[in-house]
Design a protein around this motif. Structure first.
Motif, mmCIF file in Angstrom:
data_model
loop_
_atom_site.group_PDB
_atom_site.id
_atom_site.type_symbol
_atom_site.label_atom_id
_atom_site.label_comp_id
_atom_site.label_asym_id
_atom_site.label_seq_id
_atom_site.Cartn_x
_atom_site.Cartn_y
_atom_site.Cartn_z
ATOM 1 N N VAL A 1 35.798 52.057 11.779
ATOM 2 C CA VAL A 1 35.527 51.141 10.667
ATOM 3 C C VAL A 1 34.150 50.509 10.842
ATOM 4 N N SER A 2 33.350 50.537 9.779
ATOM 5 C CA SER A 2 32.075 49.810 9.783
ATOM 6 C C SER A 2 32.067 48.872 8.583
ATOM 7 N N CYS A 3 31.518 47.702 8.796
ATOM 8 C CA CYS A 3 31.574 46.658 7.783
ATOM 9 C C CYS A 3 30.279 45.863 7.826
ATOM 10 N N SER A 4 29.737 45.545 6.653
ATOM 11 C CA SER A 4 28.529 44.721 6.602
ATOM 12 C C SER A 4 28.588 43.830 5.368
ATOM 13 N N LEU A 5 27.775 42.783 5.397
ATOM 14 C CA LEU A 5 27.737 41.801 4.319
ATOM 15 C C LEU A 5 26.307 41.638 3.846
ATOM 16 N N ASP A 6 26.098 41.730 2.553
ATOM 17 C CA ASP A 6 24.825 41.338 1.944
ATOM 18 C C ASP A 6 25.029 39.895 1.529
ATOM 19 N N GLU A 7 24.624 38.985 2.401
ATOM 20 C CA GLU A 7 24.923 37.574 2.205
ATOM 21 C C GLU A 7 24.272 37.013 0.946
ATOM 22 N N SER A 8 23.072 37.473 0.616
ATOM 23 C CA SER A 8 22.389 36.945 -0.571
ATOM 24 C C SER A 8 23.122 37.321 -1.852
ATOM 25 N N ALA A 9 23.738 38.486 -1.888
ATOM 26 C CA ALA A 9 24.482 38.927 -3.077
ATOM 27 C C ALA A 9 25.973 38.606 -2.978
ATOM 28 N N GLY A 10 26.459 38.293 -1.768
ATOM 29 C CA GLY A 10 27.880 38.035 -1.576
ATOM 30 C C GLY A 10 28.728 39.282 -1.637
ATOM 31 N N THR A 11 28.108 40.438 -1.348
ATOM 32 C CA THR A 11 28.833 41.706 -1.458
ATOM 33 C C THR A 11 29.168 42.275 -0.081
ATOM 34 N N LEU A 12 30.283 42.922 -0.043
ATOM 35 C CA LEU A 12 30.825 43.492 1.184
ATOM 36 C C LEU A 12 30.741 45.007 1.114
ATOM 37 N N SER A 13 30.345 45.623 2.211
ATOM 38 C CA SER A 13 30.352 47.078 2.330
ATOM 39 C C SER A 13 31.267 47.431 3.500
ATOM 40 N N LEU A 14 32.179 48.356 3.268
ATOM 41 C CA LEU A 14 33.120 48.743 4.312
ATOM 42 C C LEU A 14 33.376 50.237 4.206
ATOM 43 N N ARG A 15 33.324 50.931 5.341
ATOM 44 C CA ARG A 15 33.583 52.371 5.395
ATOM 45 C C ARG A 15 34.543 52.656 6.544
ATOM 46 N N VAL A 16 35.399 53.632 6.314
ATOM 47 C CA VAL A 16 36.331 54.111 7.330
ATOM 48 C C VAL A 16 36.117 55.618 7.436
ATOM 49 N N CYS A 17 35.851 56.110 8.640
ATOM 50 C CA CYS A 17 35.602 57.537 8.853
ATOM 51 C C CYS A 17 36.376 58.015 10.075
ATOM 52 N N GLY A 18 36.922 59.233 9.967
ATOM 53 C CA GLY A 18 37.583 59.823 11.124
ATOM 54 C C GLY A 18 38.578 60.892 10.724
ATOM 55 N N ASN A 19 39.418 61.258 11.675
ATOM 56 C CA ASN A 19 40.478 62.227 11.422
ATOM 57 C C ASN A 19 41.409 61.645 10.364
ATOM 58 N N TRP A 20 41.690 62.416 9.322
ATOM 59 C CA TRP A 20 42.452 61.917 8.185
ATOM 60 C C TRP A 20 43.822 61.364 8.605
ATOM 61 N N THR A 21 44.491 62.045 9.507
ATOM 62 C CA THR A 21 45.798 61.572 9.965
ATOM 63 C C THR A 21 45.678 60.188 10.592
ATOM 64 N N ARG A 22 44.590 59.940 11.265
ATOM 65 C CA ARG A 22 44.403 58.654 11.944
ATOM 66 C C ARG A 22 43.977 57.545 10.984
ATOM 67 N N VAL A 23 43.047 57.857 10.077
ATOM 68 C CA VAL A 23 42.454 56.782 9.274
ATOM 69 C C VAL A 23 43.219 56.471 7.986
ATOM 70 N N ILE A 24 44.230 57.248 7.659
ATOM 71 C CA ILE A 24 44.951 57.055 6.403
ATOM 72 C C ILE A 24 45.663 55.698 6.340
ATOM 73 N N LEU A 25 46.066 55.165 7.474
ATOM 74 C CA LEU A 25 46.796 53.893 7.471
ATOM 75 C C LEU A 25 45.900 52.657 7.366
ATOM 76 N N TYR A 26 44.607 52.819 7.386
ATOM 77 C CA TYR A 26 43.720 51.659 7.262
ATOM 78 C C TYR A 26 43.712 51.051 5.861
ATOM 79 N N GLU A 27 43.823 51.886 4.830
ATOM 80 C CA GLU A 27 43.552 51.446 3.461
ATOM 81 C C GLU A 27 44.280 50.155 3.069
ATOM 82 N N VAL A 28 45.582 50.151 3.129
ATOM 83 C CA VAL A 28 46.362 49.009 2.668
ATOM 84 C C VAL A 28 46.065 47.778 3.517
ATOM 85 N N LEU A 29 46.023 47.950 4.826
ATOM 86 C CA LEU A 29 45.765 46.809 5.708
ATOM 87 C C LEU A 29 44.380 46.218 5.464
ATOM 88 N N LEU A 30 43.375 47.070 5.325
ATOM 89 C CA LEU A 30 42.021 46.560 5.091
ATOM 90 C C LEU A 30 41.913 45.866 3.745
#
Length: 196
Positions: free
Chosen positions: A103-132
């Protein structure tokens, strides 16, 4: 809103939409080597984030590394979901999130926008969506949109639920990803469960 009564999210390995477990089992059986990449898309530009919400979110994401299925969680899944194979339950028994690598996450504080990416083996990363998505929503309501409290929530959901039940509506719960907080979702679910 009282932060003292709020528990850290995610509170349980089972704090998921059921269909994510169903999808994970299918991916494990049919596409075990596939890779996937997910990105957060904020569909409502009025939902903004600040430094405090971002730092809380980063801390909660890091805590996901400690989240595991307990023996009770696995027993519940075996009992409530007999369509889960023994191989899948065994897979879940050793499953661990690895947010530092996935998981990588960053904030553009001036715009108040969030960027978040999840990358990896599909079986492993599929459970992140709802929790994130639940954590992202909660970070907004904890630190940006704070003009709310729990007062009257139980009564409002009971009144709405009774109207819907009298009209013959049935309920399916998919609120985790959009909840204001774990406590709010717990109030909603306990009231709606009382009606069924």
């Amino acid at each position: 809103m009282s932060m003292v009564e709020e528990q850290h999210a995610p509170a349980s390995f089972l704090d998921q939409d059921l269909y994510k477990f169903c999808m994970q089992q299918a991916v494990l059986e049919h596409y075990p080597e596939a890779s996937a990449e997910y990105g957060f898309v904020n569909r409502d530009p009025s939902i903004l984030f600040n430094r405090a919400s971002f730092e809380w979110l980063q801390g909660q994401i890091a805590l996901m590394a400690d989240l595991r299925a307990t023996d009770e969680d696995l027993a519940y899944l075996q009992s409530a979901c007999p369509y889960f194979s023994p191989a899948y339950i065994s897979y879940l028994s050793s499953f661990k999130f690895n947010p530092l690598a996935e998981v990588s996450c960053s904030l553009d504080e001036s715009a108040g926008t969030l960027s978040l990416r999840v990358c990896g083996n599909w079986t492993r990363v599929i459970l992140y969506e709802v929790l994130l998505l639940a954590l992202i929503a909660e970070s907004h309501y904890r630190f940006v949109d704070t003009d709310w409290n729990y007062g009257g929530q139980r009564e409002r959901i009971a009144a709405k639920g009774e109207k819907l039940a009298k009209a013959g509506c049935r309920f399916a719960e998919f609120g985790t990803r959009r909840r204001r907080s774990f406590t709010t979702q717990d109030i909603v679910m306990s009231e709606l469960s009382r009606l069924t």
